[in-house]
Design a protein around this motif. Sequence first.
Motif, PDB file in Angstrom:
ATOM      1  N   SER A 258       0.868  -1.180   0.000  1.00  0.00           N
ATOM      2  CA  SER A 258       0.000   0.000   0.000  1.00  0.00           C
ATOM      3  C   SER A 258       0.899   1.222   0.000  1.00  0.00           C
ATOM      4  CB  SER A 258      -0.892   0.033   1.240  1.00  0.00           C
ATOM      5  OG  SER A 258      -1.865  -0.969   1.169  1.00  0.00           O
ATOM      6  N   ASP A 259       0.584   2.169  -0.838  1.00  0.00           N
ATOM      7  CA  ASP A 259       1.376   3.391  -0.936  1.00  0.00           C
ATOM      8  C   ASP A 259       0.784   4.445   0.001  1.00  0.00           C
ATOM      9  OD1 ASP A 259       3.090   5.408  -1.651  1.00  0.00           O
ATOM     10  OD2 ASP A 259       2.278   5.684  -3.666  1.00  0.00           O
ATOM     11  N   THR A 260       1.065   4.306   1.288  1.00  0.00           N
ATOM     12  CA  THR A 260       0.521   5.225   2.277  1.00  0.00           C
ATOM     13  C   THR A 260       1.186   6.598   2.226  1.00  0.00           C
ATOM     14  OG1 THR A 260       2.047   4.334   3.930  1.00  0.00           O
ATOM     15  CG2 THR A 260      -0.167   3.376   3.853  1.00  0.00           C
ATOM     16  N   GLY A 261       2.288   6.722   1.524  1.00  0.00           N
ATOM     17  CA  GLY A 261       2.970   8.005   1.394  1.00  0.00           C
ATOM     18  C   GLY A 261       2.464   8.852   0.235  1.00  0.00           C
ATOM     19  N   ALA A 262       1.524   8.322  -0.546  1.00  0.00           N
ATOM     20  CA  ALA A 262       1.010   9.068  -1.699  1.00  0.00           C
ATOM     21  C   ALA A 262       0.195  10.267  -1.222  1.00  0.00           C
ATOM     22  CB  ALA A 262       0.156   8.169  -2.580  1.00  0.00           C
ATOM     23  N   ARG A 263       0.395  11.405  -1.889  1.00  0.00           N
ATOM     24  CA  ARG A 263      -0.365  12.612  -1.603  1.00  0.00           C
ATOM     25  C   ARG A 263      -1.235  12.926  -2.808  1.00  0.00           C
ATOM     26  NH1 ARG A 263       4.635  16.366  -0.856  1.00  0.00           N
ATOM     27  NH2 ARG A 263       4.737  15.524  -2.923  1.00  0.00           N
ATOM     28  N   PRO A 264      -2.351  13.636  -2.624  1.00  0.00           N
ATOM     29  CA  PRO A 264      -3.218  13.957  -3.766  1.00  0.00           C
ATOM     30  C   PRO A 264      -2.477  14.617  -4.920  1.00  0.00           C
ATOM     31  CG  PRO A 264      -4.341  14.492  -1.730  1.00  0.00           C
ATOM     32  CD  PRO A 264      -2.925  14.106  -1.360  1.00  0.00           C
TER      33      PRO A 264
ATOM     34  N   ALA B 214      -8.463  14.375  -2.528  1.00  0.00           N
ATOM     35  CA  ALA B 214      -8.138  13.582  -1.340  1.00  0.00           C
ATOM     36  C   ALA B 214      -7.972  12.122  -1.734  1.00  0.00           C
ATOM     37  CB  ALA B 214      -9.237  13.715  -0.293  1.00  0.00           C
ATOM     38  N   ILE B 215      -7.305  11.393  -0.867  1.00  0.00           N
ATOM     39  CA  ILE B 215      -7.145   9.950  -1.047  1.00  0.00           C
ATOM     40  C   ILE B 215      -7.976   9.273   0.033  1.00  0.00           C
ATOM     41  CG2 ILE B 215      -5.524   8.024  -1.017  1.00  0.00           C
ATOM     42  CD1 ILE B 215      -3.395   9.963  -2.050  1.00  0.00           C
ATOM     43  N   ALA B 216      -9.041   8.581  -0.367  1.00  0.00           N
ATOM     44  CA  ALA B 216      -9.932   7.905   0.583  1.00  0.00           C
ATOM     45  C   ALA B 216      -9.356   6.557   1.014  1.00  0.00           C
ATOM     46  CB  ALA B 216     -11.317   7.724  -0.039  1.00  0.00           C
ATOM     47  N   ALA B 217      -8.762   5.835   0.087  1.00  0.00           N
ATOM     48  CA  ALA B 217      -8.128   4.542   0.378  1.00  0.00           C
ATOM     49  C   ALA B 217      -6.776   4.534  -0.321  1.00  0.00           C
ATOM     50  CB  ALA B 217      -8.992   3.384  -0.110  1.00  0.00           C
ATOM     51  N   ALA B 218      -5.732   4.306   0.432  1.00  0.00           N
ATOM     52  CA  ALA B 218      -4.371   4.359  -0.118  1.00  0.00           C
ATOM     53  C   ALA B 218      -4.235   3.450  -1.333  1.00  0.00           C
ATOM     54  CB  ALA B 218      -3.364   3.951   0.950  1.00  0.00           C
ATOM     55  N   PRO B 219      -3.524   3.920  -2.365  1.00  0.00           N
ATOM     56  CA  PRO B 219      -3.269   3.057  -3.521  1.00  0.00           C
ATOM     57  C   PRO B 219      -2.550   1.782  -3.078  1.00  0.00           C
ATOM     58  CG  PRO B 219      -2.614   5.314  -3.979  1.00  0.00           C
ATOM     59  CD  PRO B 219      -2.936   5.246  -2.529  1.00  0.00           C
ATOM     60  N   ARG B 220      -2.985   0.662  -3.632  1.00  0.00           N
ATOM     61  CA  ARG B 220      -2.380  -0.621  -3.276  1.00  0.00           C
ATOM     62  C   ARG B 220      -2.222  -1.463  -4.540  1.00  0.00           C
ATOM     63  NH1 ARG B 220      -7.389  -0.082  -2.052  1.00  0.00           N
ATOM     64  NH2 ARG B 220      -8.946  -1.640  -2.543  1.00  0.00           N
ATOM     65  N   ALA B 221      -1.268  -2.378  -4.470  1.00  0.00           N
ATOM     66  CA  ALA B 221      -1.005  -3.226  -5.630  1.00  0.00           C
ATOM     67  C   ALA B 221      -0.548  -4.600  -5.165  1.00  0.00           C
ATOM     68  CB  ALA B 221       0.053  -2.597  -6.523  1.00  0.00           C
ATOM     69  N   GLU B 222      -0.904  -5.590  -5.964  1.00  0.00           N
ATOM     70  CA  GLU B 222      -0.406  -6.959  -5.801  1.00  0.00           C
ATOM     71  C   GLU B 222       0.247  -7.317  -7.123  1.00  0.00           C
ATOM     72  OE1 GLU B 222      -3.322  -9.726  -4.390  1.00  0.00           O
ATOM     73  OE2 GLU B 222      -4.033  -8.317  -2.858  1.00  0.00           O
TER      74      GLU B 222
ATOM     75  N   GLY C  73       0.116  -7.544 -12.470  1.00  0.00           N
ATOM     76  CA  GLY C  73      -0.755  -7.676 -11.312  1.00  0.00           C
ATOM     77  C   GLY C  73      -1.919  -6.721 -11.367  1.00  0.00           C
ATOM     78  N   GLN C  74      -2.482  -6.444 -10.190  1.00  0.00           N
ATOM     79  CA  GLN C  74      -3.651  -5.581 -10.079  1.00  0.00           C
ATOM     80  C   GLN C  74      -3.343  -4.428  -9.133  1.00  0.00           C
ATOM     81  OE1 GLN C  74      -4.195  -8.990  -8.995  1.00  0.00           O
ATOM     82  NE2 GLN C  74      -4.584  -9.619 -11.091  1.00  0.00           N
ATOM     83  N   TYR C  75      -4.098  -3.342  -9.328  1.00  0.00           N
ATOM     84  CA  TYR C  75      -4.002  -2.195  -8.431  1.00  0.00           C
ATOM     85  C   TYR C  75      -5.404  -1.724  -8.081  1.00  0.00           C
ATOM     86  CZ  TYR C  75      -5.259   0.900 -12.294  1.00  0.00           C
ATOM     87  OH  TYR C  75      -5.918   1.511 -13.322  1.00  0.00           O
ATOM     88  N   ALA C  76      -5.512  -0.951  -7.007  1.00  0.00           N
ATOM     89  CA  ALA C  76      -6.778  -0.344  -6.606  1.00  0.00           C
ATOM     90  C   ALA C  76      -6.474   0.886  -5.769  1.00  0.00           C
ATOM     91  CB  ALA C  76      -7.623  -1.333  -5.818  1.00  0.00           C
ATOM     92  N   ALA C  77      -7.387   1.839  -5.794  1.00  0.00           N
ATOM     93  CA  ALA C  77      -7.258   3.054  -4.984  1.00  0.00           C
ATOM     94  C   ALA C  77      -8.627   3.696  -4.855  1.00  0.00           C
ATOM     95  CB  ALA C  77      -6.282   4.037  -5.620  1.00  0.00           C
TER      96      ALA C  77
END
Length: 172
Positions: free
Chosen positions: A18-24, A33-41, A55-59
């Motif tokens: 999860s990319d918890t350091g991502a900023r808008p 705003a970022i409601a759910a941190a970008p994540r990838a598998e 793989g897949q990503y979601a945000a």
Amino acid sequence: MKVAVKDIQPEGLAVSFSDTGARPEDLGPQVEAIAAAPRAELRLERDGDLVFAQGQYAAGLVLGCSRCLGPLPLDLAGEVAWTFRPLPQDAPEEAHLAGEEMELSFYRDGVIDLAQALRDELGLALPMAPLCRAECPGLCPSCGRPMQPGKACCRSESVDPRWAKLAQLKPK
């Protein structure tokens, strides 16, 4: 998340982050705003200096409507297939890429920045002019408040003083 190329074994490497350091502002100007941190598998595989990631990503993001400026929640999800190769040592700051090179991403010093690749992918997946709904009337050009569909705007029918003389002309 950064991955050293030397850590990718011949059988590959599974990565989930999860990319918890991502900023808008990292994702695009329309992101408020970022409601759910970008994540990838991802599954990483290496062939010499080339690294393939699939793989897949979601945000979960909140965008601003391009007409009324209201909040617009947006869930993004998709598939990725990236190819990374080392940046040439003598590469200029800006380089022109040929057609087949447009699909490549580059890494430096044997380290791949997957978080930045994910941010770039999200930026490309965003709509250019997001709308809260297709029939969004936007803002009133006079007062700046959101307009209501089917209701009259606060705008008066006064004539702009620069055009007042034209209003006095009578058609023949």
